[in-house]
Enzyme design. Structure first.
Site, mmCIF file in Angstrom:
data_model
loop_
_atom_site.group_PDB
_atom_site.id
_atom_site.type_symbol
_atom_site.label_atom_id
_atom_site.label_comp_id
_atom_site.label_asym_id
_atom_site.label_seq_id
_atom_site.Cartn_x
_atom_site.Cartn_y
_atom_site.Cartn_z
ATOM 1 N N CYS A 144 -0.388 4.154 2.092
ATOM 2 C CA CYS A 144 -0.243 3.968 3.547
ATOM 3 C C CYS A 144 1.201 4.218 3.969
ATOM 4 O O CYS A 144 1.465 4.836 4.989
ATOM 5 C CB CYS A 144 -0.590 2.541 3.985
ATOM 6 N N ASP A 145 2.144 3.694 3.195
ATOM 7 C CA ASP A 145 3.533 3.622 3.661
ATOM 8 C C ASP A 145 4.506 4.498 2.884
ATOM 9 O O ASP A 145 5.665 4.631 3.282
ATOM 10 C CB ASP A 145 4.021 2.159 3.583
ATOM 11 N N CYS A 199 0.831 -1.204 0.000
ATOM 12 C CA CYS A 199 0.000 0.000 0.000
ATOM 13 C C CYS A 199 0.866 1.254 0.000
ATOM 14 O O CYS A 199 1.353 1.690 1.043
ATOM 15 C CB CYS A 199 -0.926 -0.005 1.214
#
Ligand code: NDP
Length: 304
Positions: free
Chosen positions: A131-132, A128
């Site tokens: 997300c990261d 992701c």
């Protein structure tokens, strides 16, 4: 009972609640589903300037709650579809009985299946980018895959990272022309075609990847690239494990529905969204099947 809180689940919840059916929606591990980890969504009608994925899902949840839906956090870990009412077991042990069930549990990111993906989980391996990606500012990363997701993630990362490799196993991108164009226009994205990842290395998290180019051809070669992050974007696996084999699935693991309706192989159980959609896998398509599943469930209950 509606299981899942993506566009399919919330749409089903809005429709069933407005139809006067007492329905409970169980949100699952990732409330809001896959769209909460994407960036701007430009292809969901009604938002001329696009809308942030998290915001869109927050809006859907608010709309469901505003019409009176019973939205609950929790994860359905098992369900007994052999008896009526159906009995679902949640993490924590609570049980819910339901006269009809709409499965809208979506799909989860796939991994290549390398041991190194597990070894470096949370230490440079991610599925992701939104997300990261933040952790890899001004660093070098690789994105595996050549579809729309891979292009979207590579593009997103190219705005944060100094360099982004795309590792694509074929000699072309599968992504839509619009997404391909976006990627091609970025100077700091390098596409490695006909390339497979065979391993990762690093003493302190991911420091690089072992690659093979032209596998099985007479120009096969191995190469290593230095990277700090390794992002998977190779598609998704439908989330059906909790069903324990009680519904018919196709060879890829998607729930089989009796198109154009949403009925599954068990009477009274309906499926909507990505968990039953190997073809379209779009938010608007998921919302559409959520609507259909709600109407199918309503008709089923009326017949009972
Ligand atoms: P796709 O299935 O479209 O693409 C998967 C990519 O990963 C392909 O390039 C595939 O290669 C590659 N791949 C699969 N398995 C492996 C493997 N084991 N090793 C190496 N590479 C692998 O998945 P997406 O998640 O990209 O997209 C899913 C759907 O969602 C599509 O319909 C897409 O259009 C849609 N989508 C739309 C968006 C938008 O409209 N903005 C954004 C994101 C997704 P190969 O081509 O060789 O099979």
């Amino acid at each position: 009972m509606i299981i899942g809180s993506g566009p399919a689940g919330y749409t089903a919840s809005i429709y069933t609640t407005r139809a006067g059916i007492k329905s409970i929606l169980i949100e699952g591990l990732q409330p809001g589903g896959q769209l909460t980890t994407t960036t701007t969504i430009e292809n969901f009608p009604g938002f001329p300037d696009g809308i942030d994925g998290f915001q869109l899902m927050d809006n859907m949840r608010a709309q469901a709650v505003n019409v009176g839906a019973d939205v609950r956090s929790g994860l359905v870990t098992a369900i007994d579809l052999s008896q009526r009412p159906f009995i679902a077991t949640l993490d924590g042990g609570a049980q819910i009985a339901a006269d009809t069930v709409i499965v809208a549990t979506g799909a989860s990111a796939k991994y290549l299946g390398l041991d190194d993906e597990k070894k470096y989980a949370g230490q440079g391996v991610s599925a992701c980018a939104t997300c990261d990606g933040f952790f890899y500012r001004r660093k070098v990363v690789a994105v595996v895959g050549g579809g729309d997701t891979a292009c979207e993630e590579a593009h997103y990362l190219s705005n944060l990272c100094s360099k982004v490799y795309m590792i694509v196993r074929k000699n072309y991108l599968r992504a839509s022309a619009a997404m391909q164009k976006r990627v091609m226009e970025k100077d700091n994205i390098e596409i490695l075609f006909e390339t497979n990842t065979v391993g990762l290395f690093g003493d302190n998290g991911v420091e690089g990847a072992h690659l093979v180019r032209g596998r099985g051809t007479d120009h096969e070669e191995t190469l290593d690239i230095a990277i700090d992050g390794f992002f998977l974007a190779i598609g998704h696996q439908p989330n059906t494990a909790f069903l324990g084999g009680q519904l018919d699935l196709d060879e890829q693991g998607y729930i089989v529905t009796q198109a154009p309706g949403t009925a599954t192989s068990v009477e009274g159980v309906f499926a909507a969204g990505d968990v039953a959609d190997p073809h379209y896998r779009q938010a608007i398509a998921a919302a559409g099947t959520g609507c259909r599943a709600a109407i199918d469930a309503e008709h089923y209950l009326n017949r009972q």
